[in-house]
Enzyme design. Structure first.
Site, PDB file in Angstrom:
ATOM      1  N   LYS A   1       5.024   9.751   8.778  1.00  0.00           N
ATOM      2  CA  LYS A   1       4.891  10.373  10.094  1.00  0.00           C
ATOM      3  C   LYS A   1       5.667  10.293  11.134  1.00  0.00           C
ATOM      4  CE  LYS A   1       1.571   7.411   9.995  1.00  0.00           C
ATOM      5  NZ  LYS A   1       1.339   6.864   8.856  1.00  0.00           N
TER       6      LYS A   1
ATOM      7  N   TYR B   1       0.629  -1.166   0.056  1.00  0.00           N
ATOM      8  CA  TYR B   1       0.010   0.053  -0.049  1.00  0.00           C
ATOM      9  C   TYR B   1       0.945   1.243  -0.017  1.00  0.00           C
ATOM     10  CZ  TYR B   1      -3.412   3.431   1.722  1.00  0.00           C
ATOM     11  OH  TYR B   1      -4.263   4.336   1.413  1.00  0.00           O
TER      12      TYR B   1
ATOM     13  N   ASP C   1       9.336   2.556  -0.478  1.00  0.00           N
ATOM     14  CA  ASP C   1       8.283   3.354   0.395  1.00  0.00           C
ATOM     15  C   ASP C   1       8.613   2.844   1.726  1.00  0.00           C
ATOM     16  OD1 ASP C   1       6.252   3.973   1.870  1.00  0.00           O
ATOM     17  OD2 ASP C   1       4.510   3.298   0.331  1.00  0.00           O
TER      18      ASP C   1
END
Length: 428
Positions: free
Chosen positions: A267, A144, A239
């Site tokens: 984050k 994802y 990623d």
């Protein structure tokens, strides 16, 4: 366990928010029941609106390595607040953050701040296309990369195939430029490259998958992708929104000793605040505006509050590398406790773990890709999730999400988690 306030808030939310939540997995649809509304968190614990207390193993989907409401990060945020919340102009903190990231992640020579992991991956793919002059990308089923159009593509039948839109609103044209392959299957990538010679701009993947549960790369998989990209002039993008600064100071690429051309971060570089970044080789990053022709911008990029929180977090991790062995040991102890219980009770299981990321799958087969993950007993997981919640443990509300351990998970708390796991498994 009383959850009247959460139920009432969910009913209210459904009147003004689609599905009552602002991100789909929060709705608990995969595990049954209604979502809990969280009021506060500290250390290893969450507190919901009804006053229930939980040991939580999500840590805002990864970034809270030092636990919730860490004093060091709180102090940095409070100090920054007095200078205003946003400028839309360059700040010293942005420069310090960029310098720290390039120091900790050797493959990143230059970096651009954005506002989320999704924005980072969207920007990285656009840059790869602009840099190479090619249109197609290869992604892996079950990895994802946020909700950008290019990433909402499902694999069709066969080993690897042209994608088809997996969400209304994604055009067939976008899908045609997104090729999908099974994770950990190098041969399928070779086949795609043969069928699309000189058309692929980038290969993007989670070097350790976290969105089909925790799935590790097989030996030689990442190295093989690196070789294929070198041979075909393709930009390799890792990623590391989940793995960056969590598995090691240099992320998964440090652990596996494979350097990508570009890396996306999330984050954790904001200490849990909304932030992201993408970076890589100087010659690629210099294609970004205003240095180059590939446009990307954001008023809130490099937000001073997020930068202050992130600098506090990353400087601590940089100065205290023992954190990584600490959280890995706690996670290993949880894994051992789980294994003992599952063997004793005769439950089918597979546990995947690396460092402080861990997933329990209800299957007696290995889980190395998304198809294998989907073959697990998700109904059993839903029952298990609800029992763990009743026993005071807040897990990710999906079989296909990894768990993350923080420094707040002490030996005593590990014991509580393992005990709750046994009580839960006895009744599912």
């Amino acid at each position: 366990m009383k959850i009247e306030k959460s139920k009432s808030l969910f009913e209210r939310a459904n009147n003004s928010i689609p599905g009552g939540v602002n991100s789909p997995v929060r709705a608990f649809k995969a595990v049954g029941g209604d979502p809990l509304f969280i009021k506060s968190a500290k250390g290893a614990h969450l507190y919901d609106e009804d006053g229930n207390k939980y040991i939580e193993l999500i840590n805002s989907w990864g970034p809270m390595i030092l636990g919730h409401a860490n004093e060091l990060i709180e102090e940095a945020v409070q100090k920054s607040l007095s200078n205003s919340f946003s400028f839309g102009a360059p700040t010293k903190a942005e420069v310090e953050m960029a310098e720290l990231i390039t120091q900790m992640v050797p493959s990143i020579e230059k970096v651009r701040m954005v506002n989320s992991g999704t924005e980072a991956t969207m920007s990285a793919v656009r840059l790869a296309r602009g840099y190479t002059g090619r249109n197609k990308i290869i992604k892996f089923e079950g990895c994802y990369h946020g909700h950008g159009d290019s990433f909402l593509i499902a694999a069709g039948s066969g080993v690897a195939t042209m994608g088809s839109p997996d969400s209304p609103g994604v055009t067939q044209g976008t899908a045609n430029d997104t090729l999908t392959a099974p994770y950990n299957n190098l041969e399928s990538v070779v086949k795609l490259l043969e069928q699309n010679k000189d058309q692929v701009a980038a290969i993007i993947l989670e070097p350790v998958a976290g969105n089909m549960g925790c799935v590790l790369p097989k030996e030689g998989f990442l190295e093989g992708l690196r070789k294929l990209c070198d041979e075909n002039g393709i930009v390799l993008i890792f990623d590391e929104v989940m793995t960056g600064f969590r598995l090691a100071k240099g992320g998964a690429q440090e652990v596996f000793n494979v350097k990508p051309d570009m890396t996306t971060l999330g984050k954790i570089i904001g200490g849990g605040m909304p932030v992201g970044a993408y970076g890589g080789k100087k010659e690629i990053m210099d294609f970004v505006s205003p240095s180059g022709p590939v446009y990307q911008a954001g008023t809130l990029s490099g937000n001073p509050i997020a930068m202050a929180a992130g600098l506090a977090m990353l400087n601590y991790l940089n100065d205290h590398p023992e954190v990584y062995s600490q959280i890995a040991k706690a996670t290993e102890d949880i894994e051992k406790g789980y294994q003992d219980t599952l063997k004793k009770l005769g439950k089918p299981y597979t546990i995947n773990r690396i460092g402080s990321m861990i997933s329990l799958f209800f299957t007696n087969k290995k889980v190395t890709n998304f198809e294998e993950a989907k073959s697990c007993d998700t109904q059993l997981f839903g029952k298990y999730f609800r029992q763990m919640l009743n026993n005071g443990i807040y897990l990710a509300p999906s079989q296909f999400e990894t768990l993350f351990i923080s420094t707040s998970i002490t030996a005593d708390i590990v014991g509580q988690i393992v005990s709750a796991n046994e009580r839960s498994l006895k009744v599912v």
